[in-house]
Structures are given as structure tokens and as C-alpha cells.
Design an enzyme around this catalytic site. Structure first.
Site, PDB file in Angstrom:
ATOM      1  N   LEU A  16       0.940  -1.235   0.087  1.00  0.00           N
ATOM      2  CA  LEU A  16      -0.014   0.093   0.059  1.00  0.00           C
ATOM      3  C   LEU A  16       0.935   1.395  -0.133  1.00  0.00           C
ATOM      4  O   LEU A  16       0.279   2.362  -0.307  1.00  0.00           O
ATOM      5  CB  LEU A  16      -0.974  -0.005   1.216  1.00  0.00           C
ATOM      6  CG  LEU A  16      -2.278  -0.756   1.279  1.00  0.00           C
ATOM      7  CD1 LEU A  16      -2.934  -0.595   2.324  1.00  0.00           C
ATOM      8  CD2 LEU A  16      -3.006  -0.563  -0.183  1.00  0.00           C
ATOM      9  N   GLY A  17       2.123   1.170   0.312  1.00  0.00           N
ATOM     10  CA  GLY A  17       2.885   2.354   0.365  1.00  0.00           C
ATOM     11  C   GLY A  17       3.404   2.660   1.932  1.00  0.00           C
ATOM     12  O   GLY A  17       3.319   4.017   1.995  1.00  0.00           O
ATOM     13  N   GLY A  19       6.368   2.184   3.346  1.00  0.00           N
ATOM     14  CA  GLY A  19       7.366   3.118   3.154  1.00  0.00           C
ATOM     15  C   GLY A  19       7.428   4.578   2.619  1.00  0.00           C
ATOM     16  O   GLY A  19       8.139   5.213   3.431  1.00  0.00           O
ATOM     17  N   LEU A  20       6.625   4.875   1.687  1.00  0.00           N
ATOM     18  CA  LEU A  20       6.376   6.076   1.135  1.00  0.00           C
ATOM     19  C   LEU A  20       5.668   6.982   2.405  1.00  0.00           C
ATOM     20  O   LEU A  20       6.040   8.099   2.230  1.00  0.00           O
ATOM     21  CB  LEU A  20       5.847   6.262  -0.118  1.00  0.00           C
ATOM     22  CG  LEU A  20       6.460   5.875  -1.426  1.00  0.00           C
ATOM     23  CD1 LEU A  20       5.341   5.862  -2.454  1.00  0.00           C
ATOM     24  CD2 LEU A  20       7.156   7.270  -1.426  1.00  0.00           C
ATOM     25  N   ASP A  72      12.657   0.303   1.376  1.00  0.00           N
ATOM     26  CA  ASP A  72      12.112   1.431   1.847  1.00  0.00           C
ATOM     27  C   ASP A  72      13.058   2.440   2.457  1.00  0.00           C
ATOM     28  O   ASP A  72      12.974   3.640   2.534  1.00  0.00           O
ATOM     29  CB  ASP A  72      11.269   0.951   3.073  1.00  0.00           C
ATOM     30  CG  ASP A  72      10.018   0.582   2.198  1.00  0.00           C
ATOM     31  OD1 ASP A  72       9.587   0.805   1.308  1.00  0.00           O
ATOM     32  OD2 ASP A  72       9.185  -0.312   2.919  1.00  0.00           O
ATOM     33  N   LYS A 224     -17.775   8.431   8.811  1.00  0.00           N
ATOM     34  CA  LYS A 224     -18.067   6.881   9.109  1.00  0.00           C
ATOM     35  C   LYS A 224     -16.843   6.392   9.524  1.00  0.00           C
ATOM     36  O   LYS A 224     -16.881   5.392  10.418  1.00  0.00           O
ATOM     37  CB  LYS A 224     -18.552   6.434   7.608  1.00  0.00           C
ATOM     38  CG  LYS A 224     -19.162   5.040   7.854  1.00  0.00           C
ATOM     39  CD  LYS A 224     -19.779   4.517   6.564  1.00  0.00           C
ATOM     40  CE  LYS A 224     -19.903   3.083   6.661  1.00  0.00           C
ATOM     41  NZ  LYS A 224     -20.442   2.435   5.448  1.00  0.00           N
ATOM     42  N   GLY A 359      23.611  -6.200 -11.741  1.00  0.00           N
ATOM     43  CA  GLY A 359      23.036  -7.586 -11.733  1.00  0.00           C
ATOM     44  C   GLY A 359      23.785  -8.670 -11.553  1.00  0.00           C
ATOM     45  O   GLY A 359      25.315  -8.187 -11.388  1.00  0.00           O
ATOM     46  N   CYS A 386      27.853  -0.563 -12.296  1.00  0.00           N
ATOM     47  CA  CYS A 386      28.299  -1.947 -11.712  1.00  0.00           C
ATOM     48  C   CYS A 386      28.558  -2.882 -13.032  1.00  0.00           C
ATOM     49  O   CYS A 386      29.400  -2.816 -13.725  1.00  0.00           O
ATOM     50  CB  CYS A 386      27.316  -2.370 -10.734  1.00  0.00           C
ATOM     51  SG  CYS A 386      27.793  -3.720  -9.759  1.00  0.00           S
ATOM     52  N   HIS A 513      27.360   2.605  -7.456  1.00  0.00           N
ATOM     53  CA  HIS A 513      25.960   2.745  -7.368  1.00  0.00           C
ATOM     54  C   HIS A 513      25.279   4.084  -7.086  1.00  0.00           C
ATOM     55  O   HIS A 513      25.049   4.071  -6.003  1.00  0.00           O
ATOM     56  CB  HIS A 513      24.882   1.584  -6.654  1.00  0.00           C
ATOM     57  CG  HIS A 513      25.110   0.239  -7.045  1.00  0.00           C
ATOM     58  ND1 HIS A 513      24.387  -0.448  -8.148  1.00  0.00           N
ATOM     59  CD2 HIS A 513      26.032  -1.048  -6.785  1.00  0.00           C
ATOM     60  CE1 HIS A 513      24.591  -1.623  -8.404  1.00  0.00           C
ATOM     61  NE2 HIS A 513      25.780  -1.897  -7.594  1.00  0.00           N
ATOM     62  N   GLU A 515      23.002   5.576  -7.761  1.00  0.00           N
ATOM     63  CA  GLU A 515      21.370   5.698  -7.527  1.00  0.00           C
ATOM     64  C   GLU A 515      21.105   5.778  -6.124  1.00  0.00           C
ATOM     65  O   GLU A 515      20.263   6.498  -5.708  1.00  0.00           O
ATOM     66  CB  GLU A 515      20.866   4.912  -8.377  1.00  0.00           C
ATOM     67  CG  GLU A 515      20.879   3.331  -7.886  1.00  0.00           C
ATOM     68  CD  GLU A 515      21.991   2.431  -8.716  1.00  0.00           C
ATOM     69  OE1 GLU A 515      21.978   1.309  -8.585  1.00  0.00           O
ATOM     70  OE2 GLU A 515      22.935   3.117  -8.994  1.00  0.00           O
TER      71      GLU A 515
END
Length: 553
Positions: A16-17, A19-20, A72, A224, A359, A386, A513, A515
Site C-alpha cells: 500500500l505504500g 515506506g512512502l 524502503d 463514518k 546485476g 556496476c 551505485h 543511484e
């Protein structure tokens, strides 16, 4: 002053998210001048995600201290400046490993070791350790879904934390689902009611509900949910699906989530300054143009395998006010059936830039080599990360230097030309996990190189690694003599970190890496410059197309 905690749990379904949501809460509190720390508990029995399949678990995020963690933590780092390490992500496996080690040492003095109090105490001690670094608020996310047997010790531990610290120092935020039922043409609150009831059955009353839905919740719907779930109406927060994840903090701020949490924590803070996030959201919705990037990878069926990579590319595109279009290309689909087969060129034509990510294993390598050859020969901007750097070196050795059987000892242990080989100090170690170069390593860059220019002229950087194999410097003279430039190495010159091809619009491979260190408001320089080069390539191709049309006319 007592430590203050926000506990984030999830119900009904996974993904559902949470972590976000946790990262967005951290972002809002940080924007109000508070120091935050973030923590994730994962209920699975693996000691860490390092050996788990990317198809099942998504990417493995690496911290500066070399911890292999849940993806996350990548959200936490992108949305906040929390100092994350291996202490910020614990699994059930690691908790039990610590307890068993203590029991074997005799630390429990012969007592019967049980889930309560020994496991829950270990979990609480881990939370206290993270909060002890001076954070005003520590946000703790509990993985899994309420009702899972694996999550029970963690939920019991946070229930005890409230008992020990009091209501003014703890807030329970529960993320749940409000699905739209197409046949009835309405949103349904029953799954949320059941989830809150399940949480209540183990002694936790949610303070705030984040209601995930693909459309807005009306006033009547909120009333409700508040009535049936025993929360204030203003504590029913809409967590509506948005075009960009970087709008989530703004949406939560509009709903007053940060003010509500601070009220429950009895904490005062200045008003949030979200101007840079608003500017970012504006650029997301009003790009000046598109940029099309092809990612040639091994795990493209499951995009979470490359979560940080995709976000880092997005950050680079947003910094140039561009809309990023990614095409995921399965590397095996680019392999040639015969030495003369160049059909892969059709699949790669029309992209502004090509990226080969990290990878492990042999599958798809020949397809990656074809993609790299195409980028090198056709002057298409190329970025290798990498494995993408290693394959770039292999392709250069084969097709420029004439070493036709050049390879990595990972893919062909018997190859005559091991351009890439296993770390010297780990030769003979075949165990999975713990055998890699992990975490932050210093890199010294050559002045005037493409890499150094991207970093604003810097000659020393620190980046994160996760790999087993390295460039074999025995082939350095041959490759550099043919035009490859080694522009970055470790300070002791043992390991090659960055290679590039001078004269190419953008051809760069890095062993690390990058990123993992990119943020939406602070895009990584290598991704930013790759996007800049790719957009220039797009403009040049469009100009050539226009000239060709004018010539025909």
C-alpha cells in the site's frame, strides 16, 4: 526530554505504500525544522535481503556502512536527511540471531528464552538505539500486514513502547485500504474497519488512519470511518493515488497530517517550508519536453528491482524540467542468433540514451554487450552501472582491442582473457552473502575527465558499492592504449571505479551505485549529466530528421 516515536503499520493488503508514507511523514517533520530518524522492521526470517531474489523482494538498498537493507530505506534517504546505517533496518532473522548468540554465551543466566520478554526487549532496544542519536522524532515502520503471524512480536513491542513512554511520546499511524467497488460504484470502508479492529485486538488503538484510495474520500465517508474506528475525523487522512510519489508529502501537508502528529506528540515546531517540493511538483506537471531512456537489464519484469535507479533517472530529468520515459528492455531479447545478426539495432533505435544497470549471473550478458556496442558505435549516450561498467569493458576489449573471447570470470571461469575477475582477497570464497565489496569507498578522479566535470570539478568522491568482481588492471595498458580512459580509481590504485570514452557524447561506466545517493531535490550529478547528454542527442536527431525532410522536399 523523552524520545518521541511515530509507529507506522499497514493493514488489509501489502504494497500500500507504508515506506512512502513513513518517508513523507519524515519529510514533513524535517521541513518544520525537526531532526528525524527512520527505522524499518521486516518480519521475514532472512538475516538481511542481500541474498533474496530481486523478483520477490525488489532491490537491495545499500547504506554507507555496507548494510544490505530493504528498499524502503531508499525512500527514507530520498525524502529525508536521516543518517541511516545497518541499525535502521532489522529483520526477524537478525533479531533471533542476536538472541540465540546471547543465549549461547549464557547472557540469560539459564532463564527460559521467550518471545515476551526477550524478543520484544531486543526490538525495543533496537528502537532506543536508533533514537539515541539526538533525533527529535524517530519514525518506525513495521513491515508486513496486521494479522500476519510474523509481525506479532514487533506489534507487541510497539504496544509496550506506548505503555512505557506514554501517549504524549508515541503516535500510531495505520495505513489501510478503502477500495472502490466498480459494481456498486462506491468506496467501501469495511476493510479499514476490520483492519483497525485487528490492530485493536492486540492492544493498539490507531491514532491516525491513512486511507489509501484511487479517489478522494468525501466528508461523509471520513465521518463514518472516524466513528467506527474510534479516531478523530481530522485524523482520517486521505492517501490518494498521485501521478508522482513526490507529491505525497504535499498532499499529507494539505490534510494537516504533520500538525496532527505534532499535536499528539505535544511538540511545537515552526510552519513547514515546502516551497522546493511545490516547485518540484510544478515541474512534474509542466515539463518542457520528453527524454526517452532504454534500460537494458536482467530483472525488468519487476520494476522494484531497479527502484533507486528509476528514481535517480527521474531526479535527473526533473532537474532539467523534462518528462522521463523509460523503456525496460530484457537483455536476453537483444542477443544475436549468429555473429552477423544485428537485429538488436532495431530494438535500440530511437532512444535518446541507453543504460545498463547492475546485476549478477550470466543470463542476458550477450544482449547487454550488443546494447553497449550499439551505443558506442552510434554515438548514443551510454551509462553503465556496476555490471554495466564491467560489460562495457568486456565489449571494448572484444570489439575495439580484438580480444574476441574477453569475458568476466563470473560468466566464463575458463576464459583466456579475464578482463573482469573476482576480488583477489575473496578468491576461493563461494558463499552467498558477505563476500562483496559493500558500502562507501573513496574514489579519486582525474582532473578534466567527464566524471570530474559532472561532479563540478571535484577530484575525490565517496560512493556506495555492491559487487564481487573487478576490472583486471593487467589489461589496463591494452584498453587505455585503444582509447578507453580510466578516470576514477581507489586511492591506492587497486580498484578501477570509473571508465569513459573521450570524444563520445557521453560514455561512462562506474563500478559503484550512484543511484543510492540521489535525492529529488539533490539529483546525482552522473544521472543529471546523462540526462543532459541524452536530451542533446534527442535534439540532434530531431534536427537531422528535419534536414532530411527538407532535402527530400
Amino acid at each position: 526530554m523523552s524520545a518521541k516515536y511515530v509507529f507506522v503499520t499497514g493493514g488489509v493488503v501489502s504494497s500500500l505504500g507504508k515506506g512512502l508514507a513513513a518517508a513523507s511523514i519524515g519529510c514533513l517533520l524535517e521541513s518544520r525544522g525537526l531532526r528525524v530518524n527512520m527505522m524499518k522492521f521486516d518480519p521475514y526470517l532472512n538475516v538481511d535481503p542481500g541474498t533474496m531474489s530481486p523478483f520477490q523482494h525488489g532491490e537491495v538498498f545499500v547504506t554507507d556502512d555496507g548494510a544490505e537493507t530493504d528498499l524502503d530505506l531508499g525512500h527514507y534517504e530520498r525524502f529525508t536527511h536521516a543518517p541511516l546505517s545497518r541499525d535502521n533496518n532489522l529483520t526477524t532473522g537478525r533479531i533471533y540471531e542476536q538472541i540465540i548468540l546471547k543465549e549461547r554465551r549464557g547472557d540469560y543466566l539459564g532463564k527460559t528464552v521467550q518471545v515476551i520478554p526477550h524478543v520484544t526487549n531486543e526490538i525495543k532496544n533496537a528502537m532506543r538505539k536508533v533514537s539515541a542519536n539526538g533525533a527529535d522524532v524517530t519514525i518506525v515502520e513495521i513491515g508486513g500486514t496486521v494479522g500476519d503471524i510474523e509481525s506479532l512480536p514487533f506489534l507487541e513491542a510497539i504496544r509496550q513502547m506506548r505503555q512505557e513512554l506514554g501517549r504524549e511520546n508515541t503516535v500510531f499511524v495505520h495505513l489501510t485500504l478503502v477500495p472502490w467497488i466498480a459494481a456498486a460504484q462506491e468506496l467501501k470502508t469495511k476493510p479499514t474497519q476490520h483492519s483497525v479492529k485487528e490492530l485493536l485486538s492486540i492492544g493498539i488503538q490507531a491514532d491516525v488512519l491513512l486511507c489509501r484510495s484511487d479517489r478522494n474520500l468525501g466528508r461523509e465517508m471520513r465521518q463514518k470511518i472516524a466513528a467506527f474506528c474510534n479516531v478523530e475525523e481530522k485524523a482520517v487522512i486521505g492517501a490518494t493515488t498521485v501521478p508522482s510519489i513526490y507529491e505525497v508529502p504535499l498532499n499529507f501537508a494539505a490534510e494537516g497530517l504533520d500538525s496532527l502528529i505534532l499535536k499528539y506528540l505535544h511538540k511545537c515546531a515552526p510552519e513547514a517550508d515546502l516551497s522546493r517540493w511545490k516547485d518540484l511538483a510544478h515541474r512534474v506537471h509542466h515539463p518542457k519536453d520528453d527524454v526517452n531512456i532504454a534500460i537494458v537489464g536482467k530483472y525488468v519484469e519487476y520494476e522494484d528491482s531497479y527502484k533507486s535507479l528509476k528514481e535517480a533517472l527521474t531526479h535527473g530529468a526533473m532537474s532539467q524540467n523534462l518528462k522521463l520515459n523509460i523503456t525496460w528492455i530484457e537483455a536476453e531479447g537483444l542477443e544475436s542468433k549468429t555473429p552477423e545478426d544485428r537485429s538488436f539495432e532495431e530494438q535500440l533505435a530511437g532512444y535518446d540514451g541507453i543504460l545498463v544497470p547492475g546485476g549478477f549471473g550470466k543470463r542476458g550478458i550477450e544482449g547487454m554487450l550488443n546494447a553497449i556496442r550499439y551505443a558506442r558505435e552510434k554515438q548514443v549516450p551510454y551509462f553503465g552501472i556496476c555490471l554495466g561498467m564491467q560489460t562495457a569493458c568486456i565489449e571494448f576489449a572484444r570489439n575495439v582491442c580484438g580480444l574476441k573471447d574477453a569475458n568476466s570470470s563470473e560468466f566464463d571461469p575458463a576464459t583466456q582473457h579475464r578482463v573482469i575477475y573476482k576480488l583477489r582477497e575473496l578468491l576461493g570464497v563461494e558463499e552467498m552473502g558477505g563476500t562483496m565489496r559493500l558500502g562507501a569507498w573513496t574514489c579519486i578522479m582525474q582532473e578534466g575527465s567527464l566524471a570530474s566535470t559532472a561532479y563540478g570539478g571535484a577530484t575525490e568522491i565517496s560512493e556506495r558499492h555492491r559487487h564481487r568482481y573487478e576490472f583486471n588492471r593487467e589489461y589496463e595498458a591494452l584498453l587505455t592504449g585503444a582509447g578507453l580512459r580510466i578516470s576514477g580509481s581507489t586511492p591506492d590504485q587497486t580498484y578501477v571505479e570509473i571508465v569513459e570514452i573521450p570524444g563520445h557524447p557521453y560514455f561512462l561506466g562506474c563500478q559503484f551505485h550512484p543511484e543510492f545517493k540521489s535525492k529529488p531535490l539533490e539529483p546525482h550529478p552522473l544521472f543529471r549529466e546523462f540526462i543532459v547528454a541524452s536530451y542533446k542527442n534527442r535534439g540532434a536527431r530531431q534536427e537531422q530528421g528535419t534536414l532530411a525532410i527538407e532535402t527530400i522536399q
